[in-house]
Design a protein around this motif. Structure first.
Motif, short mmCIF file in Angstrom:
data_model
loop_
_atom_site.label_atom_id
_atom_site.label_comp_id
_atom_site.label_asym_id
_atom_site.label_seq_id
_atom_site.Cartn_x
_atom_site.Cartn_y
_atom_site.Cartn_z
N GLY A 119 2.97 54.78 10.26
CA GLY A 119 2.69 55.62 8.87
C GLY A 119 3.96 55.74 8.44
O GLY A 119 4.35 55.81 7.06
N GLU A 120 5.03 56.25 9.31
CA GLU A 120 6.40 56.52 8.83
C GLU A 120 6.94 55.04 7.99
O GLU A 120 7.67 55.31 6.98
N ASP A 121 7.03 54.25 8.72
CA ASP A 121 7.32 52.88 8.18
C ASP A 121 6.84 52.57 6.84
O ASP A 121 7.34 52.05 6.03
N MET A 122 5.11 52.74 6.89
CA MET A 122 4.55 52.37 5.71
C MET A 122 4.98 53.19 4.41
O MET A 122 5.06 53.04 3.38
N MET A 123 5.03 54.61 4.71
CA MET A 123 5.68 55.56 3.72
C MET A 123 6.88 55.10 3.09
O MET A 123 7.16 55.57 2.01
N ALA A 124 7.85 55.11 4.00
CA ALA A 124 9.20 54.35 3.51
C ALA A 124 9.03 53.13 2.55
O ALA A 124 9.75 53.03 1.83
N LEU A 125 8.15 52.16 2.88
CA LEU A 125 7.91 51.24 2.20
C LEU A 125 7.42 51.62 0.89
O LEU A 125 8.00 51.15 -0.20
N GLN A 126 6.37 52.49 0.93
CA GLN A 126 5.76 52.67 -0.39
C GLN A 126 6.86 53.82 -1.16
O GLN A 126 6.58 53.30 -2.59
N TYR A 127 7.44 54.73 -0.71
CA TYR A 127 8.44 55.41 -1.50
C TYR A 127 9.51 54.29 -2.31
O TYR A 127 10.05 54.56 -3.18
N PHE A 128 9.80 53.14 -1.53
CA PHE A 128 10.63 52.15 -2.16
C PHE A 128 9.95 51.68 -3.36
O PHE A 128 10.47 51.43 -4.30
N LEU A 129 8.83 51.18 -3.17
CA LEU A 129 7.88 50.28 -4.08
C LEU A 129 7.55 51.31 -5.26
O LEU A 129 7.86 50.95 -6.66
N SER A 130 7.16 52.65 -5.16
CA SER A 130 6.80 53.24 -5.93
C SER A 130 7.89 54.06 -6.76
O SER A 130 7.71 54.33 -8.04
N TYR A 131 8.96 54.56 -6.19
CA TYR A 131 9.81 55.52 -6.63
C TYR A 131 11.28 54.88 -6.66
O TYR A 131 12.25 55.43 -7.22
N GLY A 132 11.50 53.71 -6.03
CA GLY A 132 12.65 53.16 -5.96
C GLY A 132 13.73 53.72 -5.10
O GLY A 132 14.84 53.55 -5.14
N LEU A 133 13.16 54.62 -3.82
CA LEU A 133 14.27 55.14 -2.96
C LEU A 133 14.62 54.05 -2.32
O LEU A 133 14.07 53.10 -1.92
N LYS A 134 15.93 54.10 -1.68
CA LYS A 134 16.80 52.92 -1.08
C LYS A 134 16.32 52.92 0.30
O LYS A 134 17.33 53.27 1.17
N THR A 135 15.16 52.78 0.82
CA THR A 135 15.06 53.02 2.23
C THR A 135 15.02 51.67 3.02
O THR A 135 14.69 50.72 2.32
N LEU A 136 15.66 51.78 4.01
CA LEU A 136 15.81 50.43 4.77
C LEU A 136 15.25 50.83 6.22
O LEU A 136 15.66 51.78 6.82
N ARG A 137 14.30 50.05 6.71
CA ARG A 137 13.54 50.33 7.96
C ARG A 137 13.98 49.36 9.14
O ARG A 137 14.11 48.34 8.79
N THR A 138 14.21 50.13 10.47
CA THR A 138 14.31 49.32 11.59
C THR A 138 12.98 49.52 12.29
O THR A 138 12.65 50.91 12.60
N ARG A 139 12.85 48.58 13.08
CA ARG A 139 12.05 48.53 14.32
C ARG A 139 12.75 48.20 15.55
O ARG A 139 13.12 46.98 15.93
N MET A 140 13.32 49.38 16.10
CA MET A 140 14.34 49.19 17.40
C MET A 140 13.40 49.02 18.52
O MET A 140 12.59 49.72 18.93
N PHE A 141 13.76 47.95 19.36
CA PHE A 141 13.47 47.87 20.63
C PHE A 141 14.28 48.74 21.74
O PHE A 141 14.93 49.38 21.32
N THR A 142 13.65 48.78 22.85
CA THR A 142 14.20 49.85 24.01
C THR A 142 15.86 49.77 23.83
O THR A 142 16.56 48.84 23.83
N HIS A 143 16.41 50.96 23.89
CA HIS A 143 17.88 51.38 23.74
C HIS A 143 17.87 52.56 24.59
O HIS A 143 17.19 53.53 24.59
N THR A 144 19.06 52.45 25.16
CA THR A 144 19.31 53.68 26.18
C THR A 144 20.78 53.70 26.54
O THR A 144 21.47 53.02 26.14
N GLY A 145 20.98 54.87 27.31
CA GLY A 145 22.44 55.07 27.64
C GLY A 145 22.59 56.57 27.93
O GLY A 145 21.47 57.29 28.01
#
Ligand SMILES: Nc1nc2c(ncn2[C@@H]2O[C@H](COP(=O)(O)OP(=O)(O)O[C@H]3O[C@H](CO)[C@@H](O)[C@H](O)[C@@H]3O)[C@@H](O)[C@H]2O)c(=O)[nH]1
Length: 321
Positions: A154-180
């Motif tokens: 949902g978050e991912d698609m809303m960010a895409l939608q706000y880019f497409l509809s309003y030109g917001l400069k959203t860049l999405r990452t799909r991060m795999f496991t990260h730790t430390g």
């Protein structure tokens, strides 16, 4: 330049602040914090970052923060990030992650700003893949297998939608496991490290309690992840989505064995049925070529160093408690 980091009190947000202060000292860092969030992870940053109280669920608070911080870049790292909790609190997870992200983007619009915005989606959006579907590319189908994963879709698609509809400069990452260091205690490698440190200190008996050790994860270090996120907003393309992840693929059992190898006493383990999930994502191996080609990023810290540092972090916390 001014940046706003949501989730600055968390593992990734605090490391991102460290990275920016260490490599881009001219950048002004603002952080969004909930009034009740523990600030141990950023205690060392006092006086070096500006904190703003607000809550992702409260649009008014976010508009106020946006108008005060006026960021050129937004790193949206705050989330309900634990898959297991999402099964017991699905509505809460959806509210924080989907509505919260929508509120954040609406606050940018209400404040009449035009920053680059990093939206942190997750490898979990791909769900369970088959052996012939790895390495996972951004074009793989989305098959969320937990309420958390649905919230990230949902978050991912809303960010895409706000880019497409309003030109917001959203860049999405799909991060795999990260730790430390600073990883929350509930996650697999972190609960293992914490339990090992407690056994070493005589605070609990063997064995370490574990869940499904057969899951496969590609491990990245959180400090490499922080550098990746900076490069994302430097070099990435608005509207685009990028997989990010480490180089080394391990089973959760192999991760446990690496941690055991660092222990100062013999460590046993036993499966606790309560740690098994209603549905589990057991195979996650990313294809990160799109991100690497766009930014030149590659991971630098090997999993052994990451896990050693995580264990040191847990030992340090236990010695102070
Ligand atoms: N938490 C936990 N997981 C265990 C345990 N034993 C085995 N596991 C297994 O270890 C795997 C990883 O679980 P988590 O560490 O909880 O992480 P995750 O579900 O992969 O999600 C993490 O990574 C995503 C991708 O970066 C993130 O989106 C998410 O927020 C989280 O950090 C799962 O297959 C889980 O069943 C245990 O004692 N605790």
């Amino acid at each position: 330049m001014r940046v706003l980091i949501t989730g600055i009190t968390g593992m990734v947000g605090s490391h991102l602040a460290d990275y920016i202060l260490g490599h881009h000292p001219g950048v002004e860092i603002h952080g969004l914090v909930r009034w009740r969030s523990p600030i141990d992870n950023i205690a060392h940053l006092t006086g070096r970052v500006t904190l703003h109280q607000g809550d992702l669920r409260d649009l008014t608070s976010l508009i106020t923060v946006m108008k005060a911080a006026r960021p050129d870049r937004v790193f949206h790292l705050a989330a309900q990030s634990y898959v297991v909790t999402s099964f017991t609190a699905p509505a809460d997870t959806l509210h924080t992650n989907v509505i919260g992200t929508t509120n954040l983007m609406d606050a940018v619009r209400w404040a009449d700003l035009d920053p680059r915005i990093h939206i942190c989606s997750s490898s979990e959006v791909y769900g369970q893949v088959t052996a012939d579907e790895v390495p996972i590319r951004e074009t793989n189908p989305l098959r969320p297998a937990s309420p958390y994963a649905v919230s990230k879709v949902g978050e991912d698609m809303m960010a895409l939608q706000y880019f497409l509809s309003y030109g917001l400069k959203t860049l999405r990452t799909r991060m795999f496991t990260h730790t430390g260091p600073r990883r929350g205690d509930v996650f697999a490698e972190s609960t293992f490290a914490k339990q090992i440190a407690e056994i070493e200190a005589g605070r609990r008996p063997n064995p370490v309690q574990v869940g499904n050790l057969d899951s496969v994860r590609t491990l990245a270090d959180v400090r490499d992840a922080a550098r990746a996120y900076w490069l994302l907003l430097e070099k990435g393309t608005p509207g685009e989505v990028y997989n990010i992840g480490g180089d080394r693929t391990l089973t959760v059992g192999e991760i446990l064995e690496i941690l055991k190898g660092f222990a100062t006493c013999p460590i046993e383990h036993a499966v606790d049925p309560a740690r098994l999930r209603p549905s589990d994502v057991t195979l996650q191996i990313p294809d990160t070529s799109r991100f690497r080609e766009a930014t030149g990023w590659c991971p630098e810290i090997p999993p052994e160093d990451t896990l050693r540092d995580l264990l040191a972090y847990q030992r340090n916390r236990i010695s102070r408690s």
